[in-house]
Design an enzyme around this catalytic site. Structure first.
Site, PDB file in Angstrom:
ATOM      1  N   GLY A   1     -17.699  12.227 -10.255  1.00 12.76           N
ATOM      2  CA  GLY A   1     -17.444  10.694 -10.452  1.00 12.76           C
ATOM      3  C   GLY A   1     -15.938  10.577  -9.940  1.00 12.76           C
TER       4      GLY A   1
ATOM      5  N   GLY B   1     -24.112  15.601  -9.292  1.00 15.98           N
ATOM      6  CA  GLY B   1     -25.407  15.305  -8.800  1.00 15.98           C
ATOM      7  C   GLY B   1     -25.523  13.928  -8.194  1.00 15.98           C
TER       8      GLY B   1
ATOM      9  N   GLU C   1       0.786  -1.231  -0.052  1.00 16.64           N
ATOM     10  CA  GLU C   1       0.047  -0.093   0.178  1.00 16.64           C
ATOM     11  C   GLU C   1       0.975   1.424   0.144  1.00 16.64           C
ATOM     12  OE1 GLU C   1      -3.363   1.015  -0.027  1.00 16.64           O
ATOM     13  OE2 GLU C   1      -2.466   2.799   0.026  1.00 16.64           O
TER      14      GLU C   1
ATOM     15  N   HIS D   1     -45.144   0.194  16.573  1.00 15.69           N
ATOM     16  CA  HIS D   1     -45.954   1.849  16.581  1.00 15.69           C
ATOM     17  C   HIS D   1     -45.460   2.444  17.902  1.00 15.69           C
ATOM     18  CE1 HIS D   1     -49.205   4.358  15.786  1.00 15.69           C
ATOM     19  NE2 HIS D   1     -49.403   4.376  16.855  1.00 15.69           N
TER      20      HIS D   1
HETATM   21  P1  NDP Z   1     -21.268   9.541  -9.392  1.00 22.40           P
HETATM   22  O1  NDP Z   1     -21.061   8.661 -10.690  1.00 22.40           O
HETATM   23  O2  NDP Z   1     -22.280   8.828  -8.388  1.00 22.40           O
HETATM   24  O3  NDP Z   1     -21.759  10.782  -9.858  1.00 22.40           O
HETATM   25  C1  NDP Z   1     -20.921  11.873 -10.452  1.00 22.40           C
HETATM   26  C2  NDP Z   1     -21.730  13.148 -10.887  1.00 22.40           C
HETATM   27  O4  NDP Z   1     -20.886  13.980 -11.349  1.00 22.40           O
HETATM   28  C3  NDP Z   1     -22.962  12.937 -11.627  1.00 22.40           C
HETATM   29  O5  NDP Z   1     -23.996  13.678 -11.273  1.00 22.40           O
HETATM   30  C4  NDP Z   1     -22.609  13.353 -12.960  1.00 22.40           C
HETATM   31  O6  NDP Z   1     -23.613  13.544 -13.744  1.00 22.40           O
HETATM   32  C5  NDP Z   1     -21.795  14.488 -12.790  1.00 22.40           C
HETATM   33  N1  NDP Z   1     -20.644  14.649 -13.725  1.00 22.40           N
HETATM   34  C6  NDP Z   1     -19.659  13.650 -14.303  1.00 22.40           C
HETATM   35  N2  NDP Z   1     -18.831  14.303 -15.208  1.00 22.40           N
HETATM   36  C7  NDP Z   1     -19.175  15.982 -15.281  1.00 22.40           C
HETATM   37  C8  NDP Z   1     -18.647  16.772 -15.581  1.00 22.40           C
HETATM   38  N3  NDP Z   1     -17.791  16.651 -16.697  1.00 22.40           N
HETATM   39  N4  NDP Z   1     -19.209  18.055 -15.620  1.00 22.40           N
HETATM   40  C9  NDP Z   1     -20.299  18.008 -14.573  1.00 22.40           C
HETATM   41  N5  NDP Z   1     -20.984  17.188 -14.026  1.00 22.40           N
HETATM   42  C10 NDP Z   1     -20.349  15.774 -14.091  1.00 22.40           C
HETATM   43  O7  NDP Z   1     -19.884   9.547  -8.600  1.00 22.40           O
HETATM   44  P2  NDP Z   1     -19.522  10.215  -7.119  1.00 22.40           P
HETATM   45  O8  NDP Z   1     -18.116  10.484  -7.347  1.00 22.40           O
HETATM   46  O9  NDP Z   1     -20.680  10.789  -6.435  1.00 22.40           O
HETATM   47  O10 NDP Z   1     -19.465   8.654  -6.429  1.00 22.40           O
HETATM   48  C11 NDP Z   1     -18.791   7.645  -7.082  1.00 22.40           C
HETATM   49  C12 NDP Z   1     -19.179   6.152  -6.531  1.00 22.40           C
HETATM   50  O11 NDP Z   1     -18.637   6.250  -5.070  1.00 22.40           O
HETATM   51  C13 NDP Z   1     -20.578   6.104  -6.597  1.00 22.40           C
HETATM   52  O12 NDP Z   1     -21.049   5.693  -7.553  1.00 22.40           O
HETATM   53  C14 NDP Z   1     -20.847   5.148  -5.420  1.00 22.40           C
HETATM   54  O13 NDP Z   1     -20.504   3.723  -5.907  1.00 22.40           O
HETATM   55  C15 NDP Z   1     -19.605   5.411  -4.321  1.00 22.40           C
HETATM   56  N6  NDP Z   1     -20.156   6.160  -3.212  1.00 22.40           N
HETATM   57  C16 NDP Z   1     -20.971   5.548  -2.306  1.00 22.40           C
HETATM   58  C17 NDP Z   1     -21.552   6.117  -1.383  1.00 22.40           C
HETATM   59  C18 NDP Z   1     -22.457   5.588  -0.497  1.00 22.40           C
HETATM   60  O14 NDP Z   1     -22.439   4.381  -0.570  1.00 22.40           O
HETATM   61  N7  NDP Z   1     -23.205   6.316   0.368  1.00 22.40           N
HETATM   62  C19 NDP Z   1     -21.109   7.313  -1.104  1.00 22.40           C
HETATM   63  C20 NDP Z   1     -20.174   8.063  -1.854  1.00 22.40           C
HETATM   64  C21 NDP Z   1     -19.575   7.424  -2.935  1.00 22.40           C
HETATM   65  P3  NDP Z   1     -24.476  12.504 -14.740  1.00 22.40           P
HETATM   66  O15 NDP Z   1     -25.462  12.020 -13.704  1.00 22.40           O
HETATM   67  O16 NDP Z   1     -25.246  13.519 -15.898  1.00 22.40           O
HETATM   68  O17 NDP Z   1     -23.731  11.550 -15.375  1.00 22.40           O
END
Ligand code: NDP
Length: 485
Positions: A295, A175, A34, A468
């Protein structure tokens, strides 16, 4: 042929550590490398510190409610450095726990970066080369910037835990899980939060009604959420790069990825003053920080897999079969680096299935069906199975849905609403999906998940007596469908 180890694990996150320990318990000679901190994303810069921030952020609303319940409460402001100090101590403790779990399991730890040299050889940054019968890649993922000019001025979820001070105004871009969770956390801590999401509704892929309610509650709690909006330009005024003598924003234009990363490191993510942002809706605004939650991508850069028969997909993910085996038979991969279901408990299960297959002679596929999960927004969103939209595409369904003001908040005049929803097959009465938007929905969906995973029918849900007064009792008392078809 003899090897130094039976198993070499690259990556000390949740999946890698579990696989290493369990394989060692089976009598295998195991090593793990790591290059950062043991514990990985979940423990060091993800789920754990995030959840502690969720707790910290929830007290502001709780104190307001306490006052309305009759308590005399004098809430001051949130002391970020005090919280951060405690957080860092806790992460140090957890990292220590992970290290002793490995050492107590006789796993050899290499605190350095490892690259795959060939099907059975790992090259360490120390210059050493080590051979192993099996190599397990468990290197996880990392935040991905949107790839626009000057995006190095923004921070990612990795940086947020290290901010020396909380910003007064933040823009969160995205989002998904991370964007929505941090919008709620920072709003709760008293930060002025603006969120841009490029699509029509946040939390793409979740049940539409659930997404709608989370969005409504986030807006109601003061988050300035702009849908159908993205950043088109960002720059930092008066931030001059020492080398070029130009504003960093101009200096960054046309740089290679490496030069930009270097610039980002030199200026320090999150340091250097306010950022001017132009949005796709034509408005301009200045923020103290911009958080890109756009993302994550698999950590396969410079891993050396190209030296083997293992293949990478379009997003850089390691391509594996149902047993987590790559096209190079001695190399397996688990967790986010395979970009299947990117959740800690799934990586752990993939690690266990790998050990079962390779070291216990019991070929075990990972079960990726009906995985419950939660988004830790305020209120939380807990979910398992099909959304209403997915289920309707598959077969005729009955949709049972109850949305109401929860007793605890309603008593003190809050407008909070919660939602309990079941999607039921008309043909079999099986509950195909459950979606809960409510405080502690994460806790509830874990329990509902057992029934849904067992294939429970709506009639079986209804046989269970209600507890309840609770919010969750609605899950066993919804008599008529809200919609059918
Ligand atoms: P997500 O894939 O969930 O969300 C990425 C967001 O960024 C989407 O809304 C996407 O829009 C937007 N996006 C991507 N590229 C661009 C861009 N160029 N410009 C503007 N907006 C953009 O990723 P996260 O990083 O939030 O999370 C990653 C993963 O980590 C999750 O999928 C999940 O598996 C894991 N995670 C789980 C959690 C939990 O279990 N509670 C908590 C945090 C993370 P669009 O929808 O239009 O593609």
């Amino acid at each position: 042929m003899s090897f130094d180890f039976d198993l070499f694990v690259i990556g000390g996150g949740s999946g890698g550590v579990r696989a290493a320990r369990v394989a060692s318990a089976e009598g295998a000679k195991v090593a793990l490398a790591e290059d950062s901190r043991l514990g990985g994303t979940c423990v060091i810069r993800g789920c754990v510190p995030k959840k502690l921030m969720v707790f910290a952020s929830s007290y502001r609303a709780a104190m307001g409610e306490a006052q309305d319940y009759g308590w005399t409460v004098h809430a001051g402001s949130f002391d970020w450095p005090r919280f951060q100090g405690k957080l860092n101590k806790e992460l140090d403790r957890l990292e220590g726990v992970y290290r002793s779990l490995l050492t107590n399991s006789n796993v050899t730890i290499y605190d350095t970066r490892a690259r795959v040299k060939d099907a059975h050889t790992v090259a360490l940054n120390t210059g050493e080369e080590v051979t192993a019968k099996h190599i397990l890649v468990a290197t996880g993922g990392r935040p991905q910037l949107p790839g626009m000019d000057n995006d190095h001025l923004g921070i990612t979820s990795d940086d947020i835990f290290h901010l020396p001070e909380l910003p007064k105004r933040i823009l969160i871009v995205g989002g998904g899980f991370i964007a929505c969770e941090f919008a709620c956390i920072l709003n709760g801590m008293g930060v002025d939060v603006t969120q841009y999401y490029r699509g029509a509704q946040i939390l793409r892929g979740f049940d539409d009604e659930a997404r709608g309610l989370v969005c409504e509650m986030m807006t109601q709690k003061g988050i300035k959420l702009h849908l159908g909006t993205n950043v088109v330009e960002l720059r930092r005024e008066a931030d001059v790069d020492e080398t070029t003598g130009m504003p960093v924003s101009d200096a960054a234009a046309g740089l290679t990825h490496e030069q930009e990363a270097e610039l980002r490191a030199r200026h320090g993510a999150g340091k250097g003053g306010p950022i001017w942002v132009k949005a796709s809706n034509g408005t301009t605004e200045v923020f103290d920080q911009v958080l890109f939650a756009t993302g994550r991508s698999p950590n396969t850069g410079d891993l050396g897999l190209e030296n083997t028969g293992a293949a990478l997909g379009r997003r850089g993910e390691v391509i594996v079969d149902e047993y987590s085996q790559t096209a190079q038979p001695s190399i397996y991969a688990i967790g986010d680096v395979t970009n299947r279901v990117n959740l800690t408990p799934v990586a752990i299960r993939e690690g266990m299935a790998f050990v079962e297959t390779v070291f216990k002679g019991n070929p075990t596929k990972v079960d990726h069906a009906l995985i419950p999960s939660a988004v830790f927004t305020q209120p939380e969103l807990g979910t398992i199975g099909m959304t209403e939209e997915e289920a309707r595409d598959q077969e005729p369904v009955d949709v049972y849905c109850s949305s109401f003001k929860p007793m605890q908040q309603s008593f003190v005049g809050r407008e909070d609403r919660v939602m309990m929803k079941l999607i039921v097959s008309q043909a079999t009465d099986v509950v195909l999906g459950c979606h809960i938007v409510a405080p502690a929905a994460g806790e509830m969906i874990q329990m509902v998940g057992i029934a849904v995973k067992m294939g429970a029918t709506k009639a079986q849900f209804d046989q269970v007596c209600a507890v309840h007064p609770t919010m969750a009792e609605e899950l066993v008392t919804m008599k008529s469908p809200a919609r059918s078809g």
